[in-house]
Motif scaffolding. Sequence first.
Motif, PDB file in Angstrom:
ATOM      1  N   ALA A  73     -24.393 -24.572   6.140  1.00 52.11           N
ATOM      2  CA  ALA A  73     -22.936 -24.526   6.282  1.00 52.11           C
ATOM      3  C   ALA A  73     -22.436 -23.095   6.097  1.00 52.11           C
ATOM      4  CB  ALA A  73     -22.275 -25.447   5.259  1.00 52.11           C
ATOM      5  N   ILE A  74     -21.668 -22.610   7.069  1.00 51.56           N
ATOM      6  CA  ILE A  74     -21.124 -21.246   7.012  1.00 51.56           C
ATOM      7  C   ILE A  74     -19.660 -21.290   6.560  1.00 51.56           C
ATOM      8  CG2 ILE A  74     -20.676 -19.138   8.327  1.00 51.56           C
ATOM      9  CD1 ILE A  74     -22.905 -20.075  10.259  1.00 51.56           C
ATOM     10  N   LEU A  75     -18.874 -22.077   7.259  1.00 55.80           N
ATOM     11  CA  LEU A  75     -17.470 -22.252   6.871  1.00 55.80           C
ATOM     12  C   LEU A  75     -17.086 -23.724   6.766  1.00 55.80           C
ATOM     13  CD1 LEU A  75     -15.841 -19.517   9.165  1.00 55.80           C
ATOM     14  CD2 LEU A  75     -16.256 -19.353   6.708  1.00 55.80           C
ATOM     15  N   SER A  76     -18.002 -24.618   7.118  1.00 57.44           N
ATOM     16  CA  SER A  76     -17.699 -26.047   7.175  1.00 57.44           C
ATOM     17  C   SER A  76     -17.749 -26.687   5.795  1.00 57.44           C
ATOM     18  CB  SER A  76     -18.688 -26.764   8.098  1.00 57.44           C
ATOM     19  OG  SER A  76     -18.504 -28.168   8.025  1.00 57.44           O
ATOM     20  N   THR A  77     -16.577 -26.927   5.222  1.00 51.34           N
ATOM     21  CA  THR A  77     -16.507 -27.643   3.952  1.00 51.34           C
ATOM     22  C   THR A  77     -16.959 -29.081   4.128  1.00 51.34           C
ATOM     23  OG1 THR A  77     -14.695 -26.228   3.216  1.00 51.34           O
ATOM     24  CG2 THR A  77     -14.958 -28.331   2.082  1.00 51.34           C
ATOM     25  N   TYR A  78     -16.690 -29.650   5.300  1.00 54.25           N
ATOM     26  CA  TYR A  78     -17.053 -31.038   5.599  1.00 54.25           C
ATOM     27  C   TYR A  78     -18.546 -31.249   5.394  1.00 54.25           C
ATOM     28  CZ  TYR A  78     -17.250 -35.451   8.222  1.00 54.25           C
ATOM     29  OH  TYR A  78     -17.445 -36.762   8.598  1.00 54.25           O
ATOM     30  N   GLN A  79     -19.357 -30.370   5.971  1.00 53.84           N
ATOM     31  CA  GLN A  79     -20.804 -30.532   5.852  1.00 53.84           C
ATOM     32  C   GLN A  79     -21.279 -30.170   4.443  1.00 53.84           C
ATOM     33  OE1 GLN A  79     -23.194 -28.583   8.842  1.00 53.84           O
ATOM     34  NE2 GLN A  79     -24.948 -28.423   7.476  1.00 53.84           N
ATOM     35  N   PRO A 102     -19.232 -14.662   6.724  1.00 53.51           N
ATOM     36  CA  PRO A 102     -18.367 -13.667   7.389  1.00 53.51           C
ATOM     37  C   PRO A 102     -17.427 -12.939   6.443  1.00 53.51           C
ATOM     38  CG  PRO A 102     -18.409 -15.734   8.618  1.00 53.51           C
ATOM     39  CD  PRO A 102     -19.029 -16.012   7.289  1.00 53.51           C
ATOM     40  N   LEU A 103     -17.210 -13.477   5.242  1.00 52.66           N
ATOM     41  CA  LEU A 103     -16.314 -12.850   4.277  1.00 52.66           C
ATOM     42  C   LEU A 103     -17.048 -11.932   3.316  1.00 52.66           C
ATOM     43  CD1 LEU A 103     -14.091 -15.955   3.517  1.00 52.66           C
ATOM     44  CD2 LEU A 103     -13.399 -13.903   4.732  1.00 52.66           C
ATOM     45  N   LEU A 104     -18.352 -11.801   3.503  1.00 54.14           N
ATOM     46  CA  LEU A 104     -19.154 -10.912   2.667  1.00 54.14           C
ATOM     47  C   LEU A 104     -19.321  -9.577   3.374  1.00 54.14           C
ATOM     48  CD1 LEU A 104     -21.915 -13.484   1.649  1.00 54.14           C
ATOM     49  CD2 LEU A 104     -19.860 -12.886   0.369  1.00 54.14           C
ATOM     50  N   GLY A 159      -7.915 -16.491  22.204  1.00 52.18           N
ATOM     51  CA  GLY A 159      -7.216 -16.235  20.939  1.00 52.18           C
ATOM     52  C   GLY A 159      -7.857 -16.867  19.739  1.00 52.18           C
ATOM     53  N   GLU A 160      -9.156 -17.135  19.791  1.00 55.60           N
ATOM     54  CA  GLU A 160      -9.829 -17.791  18.666  1.00 55.60           C
ATOM     55  C   GLU A 160     -10.604 -16.748  17.859  1.00 55.60           C
ATOM     56  OE1 GLU A 160     -12.159 -21.072  19.945  1.00 55.60           O
ATOM     57  OE2 GLU A 160     -10.508 -22.083  20.931  1.00 55.60           O
ATOM     58  N   GLU A 161      -9.875 -15.946  17.109  1.00 59.03           N
ATOM     59  CA  GLU A 161     -10.508 -14.932  16.283  1.00 59.03           C
ATOM     60  C   GLU A 161     -10.350 -15.288  14.808  1.00 59.03           C
ATOM     61  OE1 GLU A 161      -9.262 -11.008  17.182  1.00 59.03           O
ATOM     62  OE2 GLU A 161      -9.393 -11.256  19.344  1.00 59.03           O
ATOM     63  N   SER A 162     -11.206 -14.699  13.992  1.00 59.48           N
ATOM     64  CA  SER A 162     -11.129 -14.809  12.530  1.00 59.48           C
ATOM     65  C   SER A 162     -11.267 -16.228  12.020  1.00 59.48           C
ATOM     66  CB  SER A 162      -9.798 -14.199  12.020  1.00 59.48           C
ATOM     67  OG  SER A 162      -9.703 -12.847  12.404  1.00 59.48           O
ATOM     68  N   ASN A 163     -11.879 -17.108  12.795  1.00 59.23           N
ATOM     69  CA  ASN A 163     -12.058 -18.477  12.325  1.00 59.23           C
ATOM     70  C   ASN A 163     -13.492 -18.957  12.489  1.00 59.23           C
ATOM     71  OD1 ASN A 163     -12.217 -18.718  15.071  1.00 59.23           O
ATOM     72  ND2 ASN A 163     -10.614 -20.269  15.282  1.00 59.23           N
ATOM     73  N   GLY A 164     -14.422 -18.030  12.669  1.00 57.62           N
ATOM     74  CA  GLY A 164     -15.816 -18.402  12.805  1.00 57.62           C
ATOM     75  C   GLY A 164     -16.200 -18.916  14.168  1.00 57.62           C
ATOM     76  N   ALA A 165     -15.322 -18.748  15.165  1.00 62.54           N
ATOM     77  CA  ALA A 165     -15.612 -19.291  16.488  1.00 62.54           C
ATOM     78  C   ALA A 165     -16.843 -18.649  17.106  1.00 62.54           C
ATOM     79  CB  ALA A 165     -14.399 -19.105  17.405  1.00 62.54           C
ATOM     80  N   VAL A 166     -17.049 -17.338  16.856  1.00 62.69           N
ATOM     81  CA  VAL A 166     -18.191 -16.659  17.445  1.00 62.69           C
ATOM     82  C   VAL A 166     -19.501 -17.173  16.858  1.00 62.69           C
ATOM     83  CG1 VAL A 166     -18.365 -14.743  15.811  1.00 62.69           C
ATOM     84  CG2 VAL A 166     -18.966 -14.380  18.213  1.00 62.69           C
ATOM     85  N   LEU A 167     -19.409 -17.907  15.731  1.00 65.43           N
ATOM     86  CA  LEU A 167     -20.573 -18.526  15.114  1.00 65.43           C
ATOM     87  C   LEU A 167     -20.660 -20.018  15.426  1.00 65.43           C
ATOM     88  CD1 LEU A 167     -20.316 -16.820  11.594  1.00 65.43           C
ATOM     89  CD2 LEU A 167     -21.899 -16.241  13.438  1.00 65.43           C
ATOM     90  N   GLY A 168     -19.724 -20.506  16.226  1.00 62.58           N
ATOM     91  CA  GLY A 168     -19.732 -21.926  16.564  1.00 62.58           C
ATOM     92  C   GLY A 168     -19.262 -22.835  15.456  1.00 62.58           C
TER      93      GLY A 168
END
Length: 745
Positions: A73-79, A102-104, A159-168
């Motif tokens: 899990a990178i940003l997914s709290t759900y998982q 991404p925040l490190l 317009g999908e920046e800064s939300n982990g979109a490039v990491l899927g």
Amino acid sequence: MYQTVGHSVIPLYEQALGIPLYRQEIIGNAVNSERDYSTPRSQQEQDETEDLVPLLKKAMLAHPEANAVSTGAILSTYQRTRVESVAIRLGLTPLSYLWQYPLLPPYSQSQLLHDMAAVGQEAIIIKTASGGLDERILGWNIAVQSTITKLQKAMARFGEESNGAVLGEGGEFETLALDGPKPLWKKKIRIEPGAAGVSEGGQSVLKMRASELEEKGEESDERSGALRIPDMFDDEFKRVLDEQENSNDTRSFISDDATLLSEPVAKTSSTFDDLSRNASTDTPTVFTYSNLSDTSRSSTPSSPSPSRQLTKILLRLNHVLKQWNLSRAGINHCTLLLRSMSDFTVLNPVYGQYFSGVNPPARVTISVGDSMPEGIDVMLSIVIDKDAKDRKGKVVRSVSRQGLHVQGRSYWAPANIGPYSQAISVRLPWEPSQSEASSGEVVYVAGQIPLIPASMAVYTERGFKGQATLSLQHLWRIGRAKGVRWWTGAVGFIPSGENPEEKVKIAQAAWRAIHSPSSKRPDGDEDEDEDNEDNALDIDPWDRRNTHTALFNDTTHRPPIPDLSALTTTHATPDPSQLPIPPCFVVQVESLPRDVDIEWSATGLTSPSISFSRSPLAPLSITHPTNGSSRFYTLEVRSAEGTDVLRHLGQESVQDWTSATLYAGPGFGYEDHAKFSLRGVQWVPCKRVWGEGGRECAAVLVGRCDGGGGDGGHGWLGERAEACGTRGEGCAGEELGARERRQGR
């Protein structure tokens, strides 16, 4: 997990990696769709997450040495919360080393992909589900620059920046791992792709005709670089630590005209016995139960054991909550006071059985030693923010409680080492004329100690300065995750020991430094030119020639704390360039968890508009969410006369505190506490207490009052300030300082 495309390749992983594979059919359904997972109460309809339990038990039985579960899990709290829930219940340690990656440092969304490429990882895209991504990108390795650039261009276009979109991370695409570093991957997987399938919704899927294993050649050794470990410190905290270590400043923070208790006041064993215990206070917005303790006396000469005392405390708490029709699940913050930290390992399981919910309250745990009243080994204080109800009991305003409960080890911040959440946020009461979101939230953050997140070991490399800075960074990272814009105040706990004044100076210097102009921008704007040069290397040549194409901003946005755009202040400073700084206090207790040298505690606000002011006469600060009815106070009680400020606050606005904490030192005038209300106040007995600027004082009060009317205490203080203006500088008012001056204090 949670992915079906490419599942036919999974059996090959056992031979490719050389480790056993255990599989099981998923029987359950997605019953619980909440972000934070809780165990289903009924087995009639089982959640799919619970199918992990028998599968992991099977693996544990075959491999008793297995002691952890790793999740990507990178940003997914759900998982993350689902894997953590199952792992913790089975006694396994959750490993989440990609969490918040991404925040490190270096704060780049694509850095993970570059790190994968550096060690020879190969993962191909096998499904797309986002605008700008189509079947043409299927089969591409995401750990190469050309694919990274393609993903960035597609995300920027939509317009999908800064939300982990490039990491899927938003489901934009799914991948299949085929190869990786040779120490782990004994063989690699080769697939024979077929025609791409495109659904009506625009999703594209890579179909595979066949898959097989291949031997790895010597070239795989050449591709495997060193594994990059993210830096321990964020840029701004590294700067703070470096500046402290390089500073030769030996000056005290205390101004020349400050009054100082040069020696700690002697304390008797009964010093704190006069303060109230087991005191509950119910206001329209908050319920508090302060300093719960076992007041019964055993028939035997010895007192009940600490675990027995805590059990009786929790039974009393449960009874009182039922009387007030409140739920333990609504408790947002706890303060656990121990006589001896050696009792912690025995008490924590008792505490954990009571707070076993999905998001337990944030908690501060300290040992106060013999400052604890005689015969008492443990005390507990709790805070519950309440829903507003009408006369018929219908909820007309919900506090919308949200938790941050990270139990997996990562590089981000320490996992909770007990039954508590890193933070709990709740909606503040708002004015009837304003919208619900305008008041913002209050964020209760658990006490932060200097643990290395990846190992949960105590950080000792750079002495007390390193511990103070790292634990403060934990506070900031958690605060950013919860949207904190301003701290209402902070308290640093230090243990007993020699030269506490030096630790006070270091702790308050770190607090001031992280609020200074050189450290206040976490997004790296001061290095903008350098960042632009680095980003230019990643820009596709076509983009450089055609500037009308949107360019992807790969830098991860990290919101600043404090967010000065949300702040207004009425406190005039001698230097116009000086920024307002929230109050910071330091208190000395007996000891802290894990025998560390500092623990930070703070409460944050997410409000979009915040007013902050300081009194020119008294060591008093007031923080007020502009569109809410709550006011947050801090006050240093430097002598018995300091209680006059509390008394006048009570006359004008604070009849009863909504919730407050009194950090009381031996010099606190207990005989005078009847002058003001202690309703809603929990107290923490301290060996010594220091206010802002390193000035030792008798006590510090940090409190909150909701909708108390009046002007928040400005009336009386305003009158005294006006009197000073007409009578000349240096006037402190007869009621505040005359006796202090006469006594030469």
